[in-house]
Write a protein that holds these residues in place. Structure first.
Motif, PDB file in Angstrom:
ATOM      1  N   GLY A  49       7.932 -14.974  -4.308  1.00 44.63           N
ATOM      2  CA  GLY A  49       7.212 -13.815  -3.955  1.00 44.63           C
ATOM      3  C   GLY A  49       6.999 -13.177  -5.490  1.00 44.63           C
ATOM      4  O   GLY A  49       5.751 -12.842  -5.574  1.00 44.63           O
ATOM      5  N   MET A  50       7.377 -13.776  -6.212  1.00 40.22           N
ATOM      6  CA  MET A  50       7.022 -13.902  -7.420  1.00 40.22           C
ATOM      7  C   MET A  50       5.089 -14.040  -7.587  1.00 40.22           C
ATOM      8  O   MET A  50       4.736 -13.654  -8.673  1.00 40.22           O
ATOM      9  N   ALA A  51       5.455 -15.304  -7.131  1.00 35.70           N
ATOM     10  CA  ALA A  51       4.143 -16.232  -7.977  1.00 35.70           C
ATOM     11  C   ALA A  51       2.743 -15.939  -6.207  1.00 35.70           C
ATOM     12  O   ALA A  51       1.580 -16.304  -7.482  1.00 35.70           O
ATOM     13  N   VAL A  52       3.014 -16.072  -5.589  1.00 30.12           N
ATOM     14  CA  VAL A  52       2.437 -15.821  -4.607  1.00 30.12           C
ATOM     15  C   VAL A  52       1.859 -13.691  -4.293  1.00 30.12           C
ATOM     16  O   VAL A  52       2.479 -13.578  -3.905  1.00 30.12           O
ATOM     17  N   ASP A  53       0.575 -13.486  -4.320  1.00 33.02           N
ATOM     18  CA  ASP A  53       0.716 -12.100  -3.248  1.00 33.02           C
ATOM     19  C   ASP A  53      -0.656 -12.927  -2.161  1.00 33.02           C
ATOM     20  O   ASP A  53      -1.082 -13.063  -2.359  1.00 33.02           O
ATOM     21  N   THR A  54       0.351 -12.110  -1.377  1.00 36.82           N
ATOM     22  CA  THR A  54      -0.644 -12.235  -0.379  1.00 36.82           C
ATOM     23  C   THR A  54      -1.265 -11.382   0.791  1.00 36.82           C
ATOM     24  O   THR A  54      -0.591 -10.305   1.295  1.00 36.82           O
ATOM     25  N   ILE A  55      -2.402 -11.583   0.723  1.00 29.25           N
ATOM     26  CA  ILE A  55      -3.507 -10.189   0.933  1.00 29.25           C
ATOM     27  C   ILE A  55      -4.225 -10.738   2.664  1.00 29.25           C
ATOM     28  O   ILE A  55      -5.045 -11.011   2.578  1.00 29.25           O
ATOM     29  N   LYS A  56      -3.612  -9.376   3.294  1.00 29.16           N
ATOM     30  CA  LYS A  56      -4.636  -9.476   4.612  1.00 29.16           C
ATOM     31  C   LYS A  56      -5.757  -9.125   4.330  1.00 29.16           C
ATOM     32  O   LYS A  56      -6.398  -7.511   3.992  1.00 29.16           O
TER      33      LYS A  56
END
Length: 65
Positions: A49-56
């Motif tokens: 969660g700290m490393a990856v940002d998932t954006i729709k």
């Protein structure tokens, strides 16, 4: 024959490699101001969660940061 006739040159090559290795260690361990150092404990405790940002992102649209 190789180690008997050319023993001096092998020892000289070994000495040159030793000096180069010590010089490389000295150059990398010197303290340089303004250079960020790694913090291993922070890297090891990092989660997905700290490393990856998932954006729709909708189709045919760009991503704004």
């Amino acid at each position: 024959m190789l180690y008997t006739d050319y023993a001096f040159f092998f020892q000289l090559a070994g000495l040159i490699l030793l000096v180069a290795m010590i010089g490389a260690i000295v150059l990398t361990l010197r303290d340089r101001p303004g250079v960020k150092r790694q913090n291993i404990s922070v890297q090891n405790t990092r989660t997905q969660g700290m490393a990856v940002d998932t954006i729709k992102v909708p189709s045919r649209q760009g991503v704004e940061v």
